[in-house]
Design an enzyme around this catalytic site. Structure first.
Site, PDB file in Angstrom:
ATOM      1  N   PHE A 149     -68.768  33.713 -20.377  1.00 41.64           N
ATOM      2  CA  PHE A 149     -70.263  34.016 -20.238  1.00 41.64           C
ATOM      3  C   PHE A 149     -70.101  35.009 -18.780  1.00 41.64           C
ATOM      4  O   PHE A 149     -69.597  34.491 -17.744  1.00 41.64           O
ATOM      5  CB  PHE A 149     -70.875  33.027 -20.257  1.00 41.64           C
ATOM      6  CG  PHE A 149     -72.413  33.427 -20.009  1.00 41.64           C
ATOM      7  CD1 PHE A 149     -73.138  33.570 -21.298  1.00 41.64           C
ATOM      8  CD2 PHE A 149     -73.046  33.387 -19.086  1.00 41.64           C
ATOM      9  CE1 PHE A 149     -74.316  33.954 -21.379  1.00 41.64           C
ATOM     10  CE2 PHE A 149     -74.431  33.677 -19.014  1.00 41.64           C
ATOM     11  CZ  PHE A 149     -75.095  33.849 -20.353  1.00 41.64           C
ATOM     12  N   ARG A 197     -78.977  38.568 -11.759  1.00 42.54           N
ATOM     13  CA  ARG A 197     -79.055  39.966 -12.087  1.00 42.54           C
ATOM     14  C   ARG A 197     -78.801  40.955 -10.912  1.00 42.54           C
ATOM     15  O   ARG A 197     -78.044  41.889 -11.196  1.00 42.54           O
ATOM     16  CB  ARG A 197     -80.387  40.173 -12.671  1.00 42.54           C
ATOM     17  CG  ARG A 197     -80.594  39.688 -14.003  1.00 42.54           C
ATOM     18  CD  ARG A 197     -82.037  40.347 -14.507  1.00 42.54           C
ATOM     19  NE  ARG A 197     -82.548  39.544 -15.353  1.00 42.54           N
ATOM     20  CZ  ARG A 197     -82.445  39.411 -17.019  1.00 42.54           C
ATOM     21  NH1 ARG A 197     -81.340  40.197 -17.203  1.00 42.54           N
ATOM     22  NH2 ARG A 197     -82.968  38.781 -17.780  1.00 42.54           N
ATOM     23  N   ASP A 227     -72.496  41.022 -28.083  1.00 40.24           N
ATOM     24  CA  ASP A 227     -71.962  39.550 -28.236  1.00 40.24           C
ATOM     25  C   ASP A 227     -71.732  39.515 -29.652  1.00 40.24           C
ATOM     26  O   ASP A 227     -70.936  40.078 -30.582  1.00 40.24           O
ATOM     27  CB  ASP A 227     -72.654  38.669 -27.310  1.00 40.24           C
ATOM     28  CG  ASP A 227     -72.188  37.474 -27.398  1.00 40.24           C
ATOM     29  OD1 ASP A 227     -71.105  37.219 -27.188  1.00 40.24           O
ATOM     30  OD2 ASP A 227     -73.242  36.441 -27.456  1.00 40.24           O
ATOM     31  N   GLU A 250     -77.385  49.673 -23.361  1.00 38.09           N
ATOM     32  CA  GLU A 250     -77.401  48.046 -23.514  1.00 38.09           C
ATOM     33  C   GLU A 250     -76.305  47.515 -22.474  1.00 38.09           C
ATOM     34  O   GLU A 250     -75.340  48.065 -22.141  1.00 38.09           O
ATOM     35  CB  GLU A 250     -76.868  47.609 -24.999  1.00 38.09           C
ATOM     36  CG  GLU A 250     -77.187  46.257 -25.269  1.00 38.09           C
ATOM     37  CD  GLU A 250     -78.221  45.357 -25.029  1.00 38.09           C
ATOM     38  OE1 GLU A 250     -78.650  45.474 -23.811  1.00 38.09           O
ATOM     39  OE2 GLU A 250     -78.585  44.488 -25.796  1.00 38.09           O
ATOM     40  N   ASP A 251     -76.691  46.334 -21.944  1.00 41.89           N
ATOM     41  CA  ASP A 251     -75.760  45.508 -21.031  1.00 41.89           C
ATOM     42  C   ASP A 251     -74.585  45.105 -21.902  1.00 41.89           C
ATOM     43  O   ASP A 251     -73.362  45.134 -21.148  1.00 41.89           O
ATOM     44  CB  ASP A 251     -76.489  44.425 -20.393  1.00 41.89           C
ATOM     45  CG  ASP A 251     -77.146  43.430 -21.148  1.00 41.89           C
ATOM     46  OD1 ASP A 251     -77.081  43.375 -22.443  1.00 41.89           O
ATOM     47  OD2 ASP A 251     -77.650  42.472 -20.499  1.00 41.89           O
TER      48      ASP A 251
HETATM   49  P1  IMP Z   1     -75.849  39.832 -29.303  1.00 44.79           P
HETATM   50  O1  IMP Z   1     -77.284  39.889 -30.201  1.00 44.79           O
HETATM   51  O2  IMP Z   1     -75.559  38.517 -29.617  1.00 44.79           O
HETATM   52  O3  IMP Z   1     -74.901  40.838 -29.406  1.00 44.79           O
HETATM   53  O4  IMP Z   1     -76.423  39.729 -27.892  1.00 44.79           O
HETATM   54  C1  IMP Z   1     -76.826  40.556 -26.987  1.00 44.79           C
HETATM   55  C2  IMP Z   1     -77.796  39.924 -25.764  1.00 44.79           C
HETATM   56  O5  IMP Z   1     -77.223  38.688 -25.273  1.00 44.79           O
HETATM   57  C3  IMP Z   1     -77.219  40.912 -24.461  1.00 44.79           C
HETATM   58  O6  IMP Z   1     -78.153  41.796 -24.464  1.00 44.79           O
HETATM   59  C4  IMP Z   1     -77.526  39.819 -23.359  1.00 44.79           C
HETATM   60  O7  IMP Z   1     -78.677  39.858 -22.939  1.00 44.79           O
HETATM   61  C5  IMP Z   1     -77.144  38.418 -23.955  1.00 44.79           C
HETATM   62  N1  IMP Z   1     -75.769  37.937 -23.575  1.00 44.79           N
HETATM   63  C6  IMP Z   1     -74.758  38.090 -24.487  1.00 44.79           C
HETATM   64  N2  IMP Z   1     -73.375  37.460 -23.930  1.00 44.79           N
HETATM   65  C7  IMP Z   1     -73.910  37.446 -22.706  1.00 44.79           C
HETATM   66  C8  IMP Z   1     -73.063  37.140 -21.224  1.00 44.79           C
HETATM   67  O8  IMP Z   1     -71.906  36.924 -21.284  1.00 44.79           O
HETATM   68  N3  IMP Z   1     -73.962  36.899 -20.092  1.00 44.79           N
HETATM   69  C9  IMP Z   1     -75.242  37.607 -20.234  1.00 44.79           C
HETATM   70  N4  IMP Z   1     -76.092  37.657 -21.173  1.00 44.79           N
HETATM   71  C10 IMP Z   1     -75.358  37.833 -22.192  1.00 44.79           C
HETATM   72 MG    MG Z   2     -79.901  42.093 -23.211  1.00 44.09          MG
END
Ligand code: IMP
Ligand code: MG
Length: 171
Positions: free
Chosen positions: A148, A161, A99, A95-96
């Site tokens: 962010f 990207r 959050d 995963e990238d």
């Molecule tokens: P989570 O479900 O809140 O953990 O969200 C994870 C997803 O939110 C990641 O796979 C990203 O696609 C997106 N995301 C969360 N924070 C960022 C950020 O700082 N920049 C870009 N995408 C983010």
């Molecule tokens: Mg993502």
């Protein structure tokens, strides 16, 4: 909006080499699937897969939990599922960024129902302050503050990207 480099291309590559070497040490024999979560993890997957020296298969999955903005919709949707069986295999979700943890807690639970031998997570970035769902993360590239970020696969409304560094997007 202005971009400020947070993690340079060089630091990213150095860290990925370390994680790849650790994966080689950690995984016993058996099938290993690296599951790339589209689209954000595409560059991390391609660099990490080549940093791993053992046999590894690459597969892609599409998930969306974010709308077009910067905050989570809280809703997780599978937009592209796997077309292979995970039964008896080691699964490493690539995963990238983590959050809130909503996406990965959902995905980990889903993949565990498919009877793999193990399910672990490798994430390039982690924002631990933002967590609302607990997730166990085996490999973390960098812990970052609650800002962010874009670049190296991460987007804001599909933009940025293709930047080589991870950058903070400032208003
Ligand atoms: P989570 O479900 O809140 O953990 O969200 C994870 C997803 O939110 C990641 O796979 C990203 O696609 C997106 N995301 C969360 N924070 C960022 C950020 O700082 N920049 C870009 N995408 C983010
Ligand atoms: Mg993502």
């Amino acid at each position: 909006m202005a971009l400020k480099t947070l993690i340079s291309e060089e630091r990213i590559q150095t860290r990925i080499a370390e994680i790849g070497a650790q994966i080689d040490i950690d995984y016993p024999d058996g099938t290993l699937y690296l599951i790339c979560i589209l689209k954000g993890a595409c560059f991390f997957l391609s660099d990490l897969a080549r940093a791993v020296k053992r046999d590894a298969f690459i597969e892609f999955m599409g998930i969306s939990s974010y709308g077009k903005g910067k905050t989570s919709s809280g809703e997780v949707k599978i937009t592209k599922d796997l077309d292979i069986s995970l039964e008896g295999a080691h699964v490493l979700i690539v995963e990238d960024i983590i959050d809130s943890g909503v996406t990965l807690s959902y995905l980990t639970a889903l993949l565990k129902t498919r009877r793999p031998k193990s399910v672990r997570i490798a994430t390039l970035l982690d924002k631990p302050e933002r967590r609302i769902r607990q997730v166990d993360v085996a490999y973390v590239g960098f812990r970052i503050p609650d800002e962010f970020v874009v670049g190296y696969g991460l987007d804001f409304a599909e933009k940025y990207r293709n930047l080589r560094d991870v950058c903070v997007l400032e208003q």
